[in-house]
Design a protein around this motif. Structure first.
Motif, PDB file in Angstrom:
ATOM      1  N   LEU A   1      -1.499  26.300  -3.935  1.00  0.00           N
ATOM      2  CA  LEU A   1      -1.482  25.588  -5.201  1.00  0.00           C
ATOM      3  C   LEU A   1      -2.766  24.786  -5.347  1.00  0.00           C
ATOM      4  O   LEU A   1      -3.207  24.116  -4.398  1.00  0.00           O
ATOM      5  N   SER A   2      -3.361  24.834  -6.533  1.00  0.00           N
ATOM      6  CA  SER A   2      -4.551  24.039  -6.838  1.00  0.00           C
ATOM      7  C   SER A   2      -4.240  23.179  -8.050  1.00  0.00           C
ATOM      8  O   SER A   2      -3.725  23.681  -9.057  1.00  0.00           O
TER       9      SER A   2
ATOM     10  N   GLU B   1      -7.253  19.397  -5.696  1.00  0.00           N
ATOM     11  CA  GLU B   1      -6.607  19.396  -4.383  1.00  0.00           C
ATOM     12  C   GLU B   1      -5.846  20.702  -4.219  1.00  0.00           C
ATOM     13  O   GLU B   1      -5.360  21.288  -5.187  1.00  0.00           O
ATOM     14  N   THR B   2      -5.739  21.171  -2.996  1.00  0.00           N
ATOM     15  CA  THR B   2      -4.990  22.399  -2.731  1.00  0.00           C
ATOM     16  C   THR B   2      -3.915  22.144  -1.685  1.00  0.00           C
ATOM     17  O   THR B   2      -4.074  21.286  -0.811  1.00  0.00           O
ATOM     18  N   MET B   3      -2.829  22.896  -1.788  1.00  0.00           N
ATOM     19  CA  MET B   3      -1.740  22.833  -0.817  1.00  0.00           C
ATOM     20  C   MET B   3      -1.286  24.249  -0.514  1.00  0.00           C
ATOM     21  O   MET B   3      -1.162  25.075  -1.428  1.00  0.00           O
TER      22      MET B   3
ATOM     23  N   GLY C   1       1.261  13.224  -9.394  1.00  0.00           N
ATOM     24  CA  GLY C   1       1.899  13.089  -8.098  1.00  0.00           C
ATOM     25  C   GLY C   1       2.546  14.384  -7.660  1.00  0.00           C
ATOM     26  O   GLY C   1       2.915  15.226  -8.483  1.00  0.00           O
ATOM     27  N   VAL C   2       2.710  14.546  -6.344  1.00  0.00           N
ATOM     28  CA  VAL C   2       3.291  15.759  -5.776  1.00  0.00           C
ATOM     29  C   VAL C   2       4.404  15.379  -4.811  1.00  0.00           C
ATOM     30  O   VAL C   2       4.290  14.412  -4.054  1.00  0.00           O
ATOM     31  N   SER C   3       5.510  16.137  -4.858  1.00  0.00           N
ATOM     32  CA  SER C   3       6.601  15.912  -3.905  1.00  0.00           C
ATOM     33  C   SER C   3       7.021  17.247  -3.307  1.00  0.00           C
ATOM     34  O   SER C   3       6.950  18.289  -3.956  1.00  0.00           O
ATOM     35  N   LEU C   4       7.462  17.207  -2.057  1.00  0.00           N
ATOM     36  CA  LEU C   4       7.873  18.407  -1.330  1.00  0.00           C
ATOM     37  C   LEU C   4       9.333  18.295  -0.945  1.00  0.00           C
ATOM     38  O   LEU C   4       9.790  17.258  -0.474  1.00  0.00           O
TER      39      LEU C   4
ATOM     40  N   ALA D   1      -1.409  28.786  -9.209  1.00  0.00           N
ATOM     41  CA  ALA D   1      -0.945  29.308  -7.920  1.00  0.00           C
ATOM     42  C   ALA D   1      -1.719  30.576  -7.601  1.00  0.00           C
ATOM     43  O   ALA D   1      -1.871  31.449  -8.461  1.00  0.00           O
ATOM     44  N   GLU D   2      -2.203  30.674  -6.355  1.00  0.00           N
ATOM     45  CA  GLU D   2      -2.937  31.851  -5.892  1.00  0.00           C
ATOM     46  C   GLU D   2      -2.154  32.516  -4.766  1.00  0.00           C
ATOM     47  O   GLU D   2      -1.766  31.864  -3.802  1.00  0.00           O
TER      48      GLU D   2
END
Length: 340
Positions: free
Chosen positions: A214-215, A224-226, A242-245, A185-186
């Protein structure tokens, strides 16, 4: 004090804190020996007293300041590497407390880089002040590593377990949190909660204010970044990538740093996870139907058995404290509770 009746919680706390009169002490000890159930309750209260006392002791620890104060005792200059290492060993010995602080030195061509490591014991919560003025709360069984002084154009820290970060703004130096998984996390200045226990294979990041980038490695094995927004919770599975929000109720997730337990339509499994970390307890669920329950309510300074009583009264969930089969150190071992 009637030993034929249930000794109340305050009397047991007074017993373990050593504030009872000799007569009262004998009465409590007689009550404890009456039944196995009484002994289990007393053991739980003893653990709670120990944990609370320890939290009060370590809550305001400033790791950098603590190291500097200890080093004053060994301020005489050393002329060789051997004496320097002996100095570090002395420092480490003094700092062996429930919140374990240690130092690591890495030699470079320029100058040694000192890192500070902080580890919390099961059931413990601690506060750490970083060199830049940022503040970190460490939950049970958590780890944080940071340099004694931030240099260069980034502020890098490593964490494992669960931590709440309140990051001081500094546009010239990004604050980067590295986890055991392929995720970091940045931030520049923000507040967020991050959970990254190795055994869970998951990193859960919850943003309170500001922004977080987030990377991570995605399913295609590329980075990937979000960008997170306040009240976002992003869960990253290191195995499936996998990623969930989601949009959680924030007090439930962050109350631990203030010594609180707050539920709001919290599923049974999530509630047990919160209590497991807070009280260092292992739950054995004997009835799968219990997972259909959810709970709402704040518990300010409440103890484990009082929260379990709330479960019993509100949902008919019964509980029983179980003696562990192995282990002789009753303070450090997990409390085991059966739910049915």
């Amino acid at each position: 004090m009637d030993t034929q009746k249930h000794i109340d919680e305050q009397a047991l706390l007074d017993y373990f804190s050593g504030t009872l009169s000799p007569v009262q002490k004998q009465e409590v000890e007689a009550w404890i020996q009456e039944t196995e159930e009484n002994r289990k309750i007393a053991r739980d209260i003893e653990y709670i007293y120990f944990a609370t006392d320890t939290i009060n002791t370590i809550k305001s620890i400033d790791s950098t300041k603590a190291l500097k104060e200890v080093k004053v005792r060994f301020s005489k200059k050393e002329n060789n590497k051997r004496s320097f290492i002996l100095q570090l060993q002395r420092i480490a010995a003094i700092l062996v407390i429930p919140l374990l602080i240690s130092t690591l030195y890495y030699a470079t061509k320029e100058e040694p880089v000192e890192f500070i490591e902080i580890r919390t014991n099961p059931g413990m919560v601690a506060t750490v002040n970083l060199p830049d003025g940022s503040k970190v709360w460490l939950n049970s069984r958590s780890y944080l590593k940071h340099p004694q002084k931030f240099t260069g154009d980034t502020r890098n820290v490593e964490m494992e377990g669960e931590a709440y970060f309140s990051v001081q703004k500094d546009k010239s130096k990004k604050f980067i949190v590295n986890t055991p998984f392929n995720l970091k996390a940045e931030v520049l200045g923000t507040e967020f909660n991050m959970e990254a226990y190795k055994e869970s294979n998951k990193v859960v990041t919850t943003l309170i204010s500001g922004s977080v980038r987030l990377s991570f490695q995605n399913k295609n094995n590329t980075e990937e970044t979000m960008i997170m927004k306040p009240n976002d919770e992003i869960s990253y599975n290191s195995k499936t990538r996998g990623v969930s929000l989601s949009k959680p109720y924030l007090p439930t997730l962050t109350a631990w740093k203030d010594g609180l337990v707050i539920f709001r339509n919290t599923p049974f499994e999530d509630a047990l996870n919160v209590l497991s970390k807070r009280f260092n307890v292992e739950f054995i669920v004997k009835n799968d139907l219990l997972y259909e329950n959810s709970f709402t309510g704040p518990f300010d300074g409440q103890h484990l058995h009082l929260i379990l009583e709330h479960f019993r009264l509100s949902s008919g969930i019964h509980y029983k404290f179980v003696d562990p089969e192995t282990g002789t150190d009753k303070i450090s071992e997990k409390t085991i509770v059966e739910l049915y």
